[in-house]
Design an enzyme around this catalytic site. Structure first.
Site, short mmCIF file in Angstrom:
data_model
loop_
_atom_site.label_atom_id
_atom_site.label_comp_id
_atom_site.label_asym_id
_atom_site.label_seq_id
_atom_site.Cartn_x
_atom_site.Cartn_y
_atom_site.Cartn_z
N ASP A 59 73.44 101.30 58.92
CA ASP A 59 72.39 100.45 59.48
C ASP A 59 71.24 100.35 58.47
OD1 ASP A 59 70.22 99.35 60.89
OD2 ASP A 59 70.88 100.23 62.78
N HIS A 72 72.87 96.77 61.82
CA HIS A 72 71.84 96.85 62.86
C HIS A 72 72.11 95.81 63.94
CE1 HIS A 72 68.00 98.23 64.39
NE2 HIS A 72 67.70 96.96 64.65
N SER A 106 67.76 98.45 69.69
CA SER A 106 66.71 98.61 68.69
C SER A 106 65.40 99.07 69.33
CB SER A 106 66.56 97.31 67.91
OG SER A 106 65.83 97.49 66.73
#
Length: 328
Positions: free
Chosen positions: A262, A291, A135
């Site tokens: 996601d 995610h 991320s």
């Protein structure tokens, strides 16, 4: 080729995102803490997990995560299983103790990664370092490799970037959708609590007026992240810090892994055009995964699919298992 499980309910990006956070058992990985003093008088906390290897996996967590986040521990265990030493880097203020300065870290803050790599190189112990980012940490990895390739230490070999908000403006917009309200509330609550803690150490530095009214990343970054780190506003911060614009400059073999479902990512976070003709950057885009989820068995079965594909790429970037997943 091992594929992600797509049967109900794991075909849902929300289930893929939430399931590991709630239900995954935290992997047991032995850590040894090191504090690295940075050149600007601050510090970052590092957690080592050594197997005696001369190869190292350097793992970077996401927004308000840390070295003991479940996804970091899962990747660390997978790397150890494949014979690598592991170094889990905590972004400033994320290692259990607030950093010394009002400034903390952000999606484009690459200075600390560079200094950690220089420290690792100076040890003379490792012949290669593979970077694995999640991320926000994945955006940092990609931006670092592409913003000034000449500064990247020669010890760096390959990189894997998972669930990358490579267009920060687009990702912030995606999280403003009603179906993502649970994620927005959770992340902003963590950020608000940290700012309040920082304000006790640095009284008068932060404007805490109506903190509860900050409901989007644009509002938070406009008030805190942007001015704290020298950006004009949230939009300036997002546009200058997004890694998508740097993908064409990356010289190291890199695998970008973003799930099509996601919920944190908008359409511009899938840089198909940028990687199509790249000789160094590949993109894997499974239909499910959410995610930082990717719930699905690797080999061995305790390994999540993301850990399996990351380790396959790190060790055999041209193997058929990986190439069958690549979007060109």
């Amino acid at each position: 080729m091992v594929r992600l499980r797509t049967a109900f309910p794991f075909s849902s990006g929300h289930v893929q995102t939430l399931f590991p956070h709630v239900f995954r058992v935290r992997a047991r990985v032995p850590y040894e803490r090191q504090r690295l003093e940075t050149s600007d008088g601050d510090f970052v906390d590092l957690d080592w997990s050594r197997t005696g290897s001369d190869r190292l996996a350097l793992v970077l967590h996401g927004l308000e995560g840390h070295s003991r986040s479940k996804y970091v521990l899962g990747m660390a265990r997978a790397a150890r299983h494949h014979g690598l030493d592991v170094l889990a880097m905590n972004h400033r203020s994320c290692g259990g103790e607030l950093n010394r300065k009002p400034t903390m870290y952000h999606s484009g803050w690459t200075r600390d990664l560079h200094e950690v790599l220089l420290m690792v190189e100076s040890l003379g112990r490792y012949r290669s370092v593979d970077l694995v980012g999640f991320s926000l940490g994945a955006n940092v990895v990609l931006k670092y490799l592409g913003e000034d390739p000449a500064q990247v230490p020669g010890i760096v070999r390959r990189a894997v970037a998972l669930s990358v908000p490579c267009d920060l403006e687009d990702a912030a917009g995606a999280l403003e959708r009603p179906e993502c309200a649970i994620y927005m509330r959770y992340l902003l609550d963590l950020l608000r609590k940290k700012i309040i803690r920082k304000s006790r150490v640095f009284p008068g530095v932060f404007d805490l007026t109506d903190m509860h009214r900050l409901r989007t990343f644009r509002q938070f970054d406009d008030r805190f992240t942007a001015p704290m780190h020298g950006f004009r506003d949230a939009l300036d911060y997002w546009r200058r810090s997004s890694s998508r614009q740097f993908l064409g400059n990356i010289e190291h073999r890199t695998c970008l892994i973003n799930a099509a479902n996601d919920p944190f990512l908008g359409p511009r976070c899938f840089p198909v055009d940028e990687v199509r003709d790249s000789q160094t950057v590949s993109m894997v885009m499974p239909q499910t995964g959410g995610h930082v989820g990717f719930v699905g068995s690797g080999n061995p079965g305790w390994m999540y699919w993301s850990e399996w594909i990351a380790m396959r790429f790190v060790q055999y970037p041209d193997c058929p298992d990986v190439q069958n997943c690549v979007v060109r």
